[in-house]
Each structure stands twice: as structure tokens, then as C-alpha cells.
Scaffold this active site. Structure first.
Site, PDB file in Angstrom:
ATOM      1  N   ASP A  10       1.788   6.549   5.361  1.00 16.42           N
ATOM      2  CA  ASP A  10       0.830   5.557   4.887  1.00 16.42           C
ATOM      3  C   ASP A  10       1.310   4.826   3.625  1.00 16.42           C
ATOM      4  OD1 ASP A  10      -1.481   4.284   5.639  1.00 16.42           O
ATOM      5  OD2 ASP A  10      -2.811   5.584   4.481  1.00 16.42           O
TER       6      ASP A  10
ATOM      7  N   ASP B 155     -12.177   6.877   4.318  1.00 20.87           N
ATOM      8  CA  ASP B 155     -10.895   6.722   5.012  1.00 20.87           C
ATOM      9  C   ASP B 155     -10.432   5.258   5.031  1.00 20.87           C
ATOM     10  OD1 ASP B 155      -8.638   7.500   6.333  1.00 20.87           O
ATOM     11  OD2 ASP B 155      -9.602   7.814   8.285  1.00 20.87           O
TER      12      ASP B 155
ATOM     13  N   ASP C 297      -2.612  10.174   3.535  1.00 20.68           N
ATOM     14  CA  ASP C 297      -3.995   9.738   3.734  1.00 20.68           C
ATOM     15  C   ASP C 297      -4.713  10.765   4.606  1.00 20.68           C
ATOM     16  OD1 ASP C 297      -6.385   8.502   4.263  1.00 20.68           O
ATOM     17  OD2 ASP C 297      -5.527   6.894   5.503  1.00 20.68           O
TER      18      ASP C 297
ATOM     19  N   LYS D 200      -9.945  12.929   8.295  1.00 18.10           N
ATOM     20  CA  LYS D 200      -9.397  12.628   9.612  1.00 18.10           C
ATOM     21  C   LYS D 200      -9.336  13.887  10.467  1.00 18.10           C
ATOM     22  CE  LYS D 200      -6.285   8.846   8.233  1.00 18.10           C
ATOM     23  NZ  LYS D 200      -6.895   7.780   9.051  1.00 18.10           N
TER      24      LYS D 200
ATOM     25  N   ARG E  43      -7.578  -0.562   1.668  1.00 13.01           N
ATOM     26  CA  ARG E  43      -8.136  -1.828   1.201  1.00 13.01           C
ATOM     27  C   ARG E  43      -8.700  -1.701  -0.208  1.00 13.01           C
ATOM     28  NH1 ARG E  43     -12.119  -1.992   6.274  1.00 13.01           N
ATOM     29  NH2 ARG E  43     -10.323  -0.853   7.098  1.00 13.01           N
TER      30      ARG E  43
ATOM     31  N   GLU F 184      -9.387   3.485   2.732  1.00 14.43           N
ATOM     32  CA  GLU F 184      -8.980   3.562   1.324  1.00 14.43           C
ATOM     33  C   GLU F 184      -7.892   2.552   0.968  1.00 14.43           C
ATOM     34  OE1 GLU F 184      -7.560   5.183   3.628  1.00 14.43           O
ATOM     35  OE2 GLU F 184      -5.443   5.014   3.083  1.00 14.43           O
TER      36      GLU F 184
ATOM     37  N   LYS G  28       0.853  -1.195   0.000  1.00 11.75           N
ATOM     38  CA  LYS G  28       0.000   0.000   0.000  1.00 11.75           C
ATOM     39  C   LYS G  28       0.888   1.245   0.000  1.00 11.75           C
ATOM     40  CE  LYS G  28      -3.112   2.626   3.102  1.00 11.75           C
ATOM     41  NZ  LYS G  28      -3.885   2.641   4.361  1.00 11.75           N
TER      42      LYS G  28
END
Ligand code: BES
Ligand code: MN
Ligand code: ZN
Length: 492
Positions: free
Chosen positions: A282, A341, A264, A271, A345, A343, A259
Site C-alpha cells: 500500500d 479503511d 494497511d 480487513k 484519501r 485511509e 500514498k
């Protein structure tokens, strides 16, 4: 920043360096090989141990000064009872970090009869400890620049081919760590998807790997509606990066998937501002894949490995995906987006289907800073491991132990599946509050297309918000070494 790593045979008492680090186990007498060194310190080593001023507890240190032609300073470093390769590597990391902080330019490291595994760990550990990211601080003029550690020599009683090979492997891991940690530490405005792709291409070029980079247009043509939904809010071109290392002839490859969210923000499900800056990390899964590819290629492991990275940023904007949207993934499954959020996955869903279909891997492993929930479950000590193939999971757990990157399995029972059922699509992208690391993995499993798969949730372990003593705030290098150990475990 990298240090030069060397290995040589010799008596520690005769080693002419500004700093000699000596790793000792607790509850044991001072090894006989150190008798001459002890004399050079006027007997201070034996007295400190006898007086219990130095108990050789884990991470304990004591700095002494020596006389004569050998080392100027001797630093005793405790390993506690853990005289494993991991425990020795930890002591080496302390040596590297302390030498660097003291401004010692040359250091040596000694531990009683290190085997190949220990030598590899010392090299990798010292480099890990000495690494610092200084690139974005204005450098003072050369004359005022603080001195840093430049080289570390491992001292052994007798040097053989196995020792030299172990040092080379340690160097390879160190190089992989440096690439991964540099990428991770770089802020999102500099470490963009394009920059990650360029780094992957540089690694590939150096070692003759095949590397393909695709952008939004090509991904649209492939049908990666899940990945592209995440990238919808940013004008930056998202990148699908595929690196192919061929060391195993025509055998099926291992796929390593990362990933790579350069930042993010949470997207429309934004967030909270507090500590949001940490979300530049991230992309640690992606950094881990690229770092591991560097190490694997350097080691010339006899196996095929494909590294896949999906990189973008998750931005709220007029074009961003919204909660309630339904998108279609590469494998045809529809996903209802409940929370933008979640995201990572969505990016991994398409990467995993792509890897499984394109490469028919013998094993497929992804690494991702996927959930805050894994930090609730396991803290910052263990990586969460989940998977549909217990053999791959078991090999990963063992690889993590060898790597000094502990990991722990969480279950993926069918009972959790209900949580990602959607009213209007095949699945939704989040479950309920509890067990969030597990439901994220359950979601990923919808996209693995039958490949033997396991997943590393590194949200708690890939970087540290606290100074850990052996390394400072920032990226830890996890999961580079776990990947390398897993791959090596399957190599011919
Ligand atoms: N990148 C985060 C996970 C994360 C959180 C990594 C904290 C490191 C530290 C991920 O994309 C995320 O936002 N996950 C959400 C999922 C939730 C919306 C189901 C989370 O964990 O809060
Ligand atoms: Mn997120
Ligand atoms: Zn994320």
C-alpha cells in the site's frame, strides 16, 4: 539487484555472448541483417520461421544453439504486431527474465533498427525482467549460488550520441524502478515510514536535492489532522517527506504525491485476514514518487519537480481513530470518518493541500493504491486516471502510453458528489458501494486548493499477485515511468 547495461555497434553473428536475444515482429520475413546469424545456427532461424514453429507472436520464444565464434545460444522473442517502443521493451523484459532464470551471466539484445525510444525501452525492460528480490533469503555459499544475469549489451548497426544518451536514460529509468520495486517488495516490518524517509534522503543526497522529513509533532503544528488521524493507532512516527529537484530555474514545479501506507490493516474497520499480507504494497504510490525522483535527477531534466510522500501504517489500537470520528484537515475542511479503511484519501487530503499551498504547482499528480473498486472497473491492466484538469489528464494518458503503463480515464461528474455529503461534517470519507474509485477521487478533489490536478489509482497495476510472464509476483514498477514521461513531456 541490478544488471550492467551497455550499447555497442556490431554484427549479431559476431557477438561472443552466452545468449543473444533477437526480437522479431510477426508476419514478416527474417530481417536481412540476420543472414549471417542464421547461417551460424545452421539455418535454424529461417527454417523455424518458415515451418511456423516460431510465429513471433507476442511473448513467444524459441531457443536455438549456434556454432562458431559468435553467440552460444540464440533466443528468438516474438513481439506480435506491436513493434512499438513498448513492445520492444516487453521483449527485452522477457530476455532479461529468461537469461536470469537460465543462469546466463552475459547477454546481448538485437532488434531491427531501434530508435532512441526503443533503446531506452530495451534498457529499462531488460532490467525490469531481470530484477529479483533475494535479500531476505539465506544465501547459499558462493560456490553453490545460482548464477544470475549480470550484463546486457544492446547491439546496433551504428552507434551515435543519440544511442548513448538513450541508453543513459534507460539506465536512469531502470534505477528508479529498482528503488521503487525494492521498497515495495520489502515487508512492512522492514520498510517502515522511517525507512522510506531514509531512502528518500539517500536519493536526495546522491543528486543534491533538498529533502525535508517531518514527523507527528511537526505535522500537528501544521494542522494535518486528516493524515494524523490515520497515524493515530501506531506508535511509529509517521513521515511527511518532501524532495525538491531544481532543474528549471524559477518556474513553478510539478508536484508528484504518493500514498505511503507501509501496511494497511484497515484500522478499526479491519480487513479480512485472507490475503491481508498484500497490503504491504500500500506504499507503491510513495515508492513510485521516490523512484521517479531518482530517474528524473539522473536524467537531469530541465524542469522543477517536487516529490511529496506521506507514510504511516493504518493500525487498530486503543489510540486508533474510530468510525464516526470527525477530524479537521490542513485546509480547514472537516471530515467524518465512516470507514477507517478508507485511509489513503485521508493521508492524501493533507498532502495535496500542502503541495498546492506551498508550491503553487503547474501540475499536481498523485499516485495511490487507493481503491479495490478500480480493480473491479479496470482489472490489473490499466491504471485509473481521474482529475479536475483535463489537460493534465490527457498528458498523463499519453505519458502512460509512451511508458508502456496503460491508463484509462474515469469520469468525475458532479453527480457523484452527493455520495460524500456528511450529516455532521463538510464531507465523509466514503461513498456508496458503486463507483468507489470515482468517489475516492471526488473526495480528493475537495483538498486540491485550485491546483491543476490529476490522480492515478494504481491499486490494480502497481503490483501483481500473478506471475505475468515478463515479471513475477510482486511490484511492477508502475507508476515510475508514467511520472518520468509526464515530467519529460513538460521539460524544456
Ligand atoms: N489500500 C486499499 C485499497 C486496495 C485494495 C489496494 C485492494 C490494493 C488492493 C485502501 O486503503 C482501501 O482499503 N480501500 C477501501 C475503501 C473502502 C473502505 C471505501 C476498499 O477499496 O475496499
Ligand atoms: Mn484501506
Ligand atoms: Zn490503503
Amino acid at each position: 539487484m541490478r544488471i550492467m547495461l551497455a550499447i555497442k555497434a556490431g554484427d549479431p553473428a559476431a557477438c561472443r555472448v552466452p545468449l543473444l536475444a533477437i526480437a522479431l515482429a510477426s508476419g514478416k520475413a527474417v530481417p536481412r541483417d540476420l543472414a549471417r546469424l542464421d547461417r551460424a545456427t545452421g539455418g535454424a532461424i529461417a527454417r523455424a520461421v518458415k515451418a511456423k514453429d516460431f510465429k513471433a507472436g507476442r511473448d513467444e520464444t524459441l531457443l536455438l544453439y549456434a556454432e562458431g565464434v559468435g553467440p552460444q545460444r540464440v533466443m528468438l522473442i516474438g513481439m506480435g504486431l506491436s513493434v512499438t517502443a513498448g513492445g520492444i521493451g516487453r521483449a527485452a523484459a522477457i530476455a532479461g527474465r529468461r537469461a536470469n532464470a537460465m543462469g546466463v551471466q552475459r547477454a546481448a539484445f538485437w532488434v531491427a533498427s531501434p530508435d532512441a525510444e526503443a533503446i531506452e525501452s530495451i534498457a529499462a525492460g531488460a532490467s525490469l525482467g531481470a530484477w529479483e528480490y533475494r535479500e531476505l533469503k539465506t544465501q547459499p555459499p558462493a560456490s553453490e549460488r545460482p548464477k544470475a544475469l549480470e550484463s546486457l549489451t544492446i547491439l546496433v548497426a551504428k552507434l551515435d550520441a543519440a544511442g548513448r544518451a538513450a541508453l543513459a536514460n534507460g539506465r536512469a529509468i531502470a534505477e528508479g524502478h529498482i528503488i521503487a520495486r525494492t521498497l515495495a517488495m520489502m515487508p512492512g516490518n522492514l520498510c517502515t515510514p522511517e525507512y522510506i524517509a531514509a531512502t528518500a534522503q539517500a536519493v536526495a543526497k546522491r543528486h543534491g536535492l533538498k529533502c525535508t522529513v517531518r514527523g507527528r509533532k511537526e505535522m500537528r503544528a501544521l494542522g494535518m489532522g486528516s493524515f494524523l488521524a490515520v497515524a493515530q493507532g501506531t506508535p511509529q512516527d509517521p513521515k511527511l517527506i518532501v524532495m525538491e529537484y531544481n532543474g528549471g530555474g524559477s518556474e513553478r514545479p510539478i508536484c508528484l504525491v504518493g500514498k505511503g501506507l507501509c501496511f494497511d490493516s484497515g484500522g478499526i474497520s479491519i480487513k479480512p485476514a485472507d490475503r491481508m499480507e498484500w497490503m504491504k504494497f500500500d506504499m507503491c504510490g510513495a515508492a513510485g514518487v521516490i523512484g521517479a525522483m531518482e530517474a528524473i535527477a539522473r536524467m537531469k531534466l530541465k524542469i522543477n519537480v517536487v516529490g511529496l510522500v506521506g507514510s504511516t501504517t493504518n493500525m487498530p489500537s486503543g489510540t486508533a481513530m474510530n468510525p464516526g470520528d470527525v477530524v479537521k484537515a490542513l485546509n480547514g475542511k472537516t471530515i467524518e470518518i465512516i470507514n477507517t479503511d478508507a485511509e489513503g484519501r485521508l493521508v492524501l487530503a493533507d498532502l495535496l493541500s500542502y503541495a498546492a499551498r506551498e508550491f503553487k504547482p503547474q501540475a499536481m499528480i498523485d499516485a495511490a493504491t487507493l481503491t479495490g473498486a478500480v480493480v473491479v472497473a479496470l482489472g490489473n491492466t490499466a491504471t485509473g486516471v481521474m482529475g479536475t484538469d483535463q489537460k493534465v489528464v490527457d498528458e498523463l494518458l499519453a505519458a502512460g502510453r509512451r511508458a508502456g503503463e496503460p491508463s484509462w480515464q474515469l469520469p468525475m461528474w458532479d453527480e457523484y458528489k452527493d455520495q460524500i455529503k456528511s450529516d455532521i461534517a463538510d464531507v465523509k470519507n466514503i461513498g456508496s458501494r458503486g463507483g468507489g474509485a470515482i468517489t475516492a477521487a471526488i473526495f480528493l478533489a475537495e483538498f486540491i486548493e485550485g491546483a491543476p490536478w490529476a490522480h492515478l489509482d494504481i491499486a490494480g497495476t502497481a503490483y501483481t499477485e500473478m506471475d505475468l510472464g515478463i515479471i513475477g509476483r510482486g511490484p511492477t514498477g508502475v507508476p515510475v515511468r508514467t511520472f518520468v514521461e509526464f515530467v519529460r513531456g513538460r521539460a524544456r
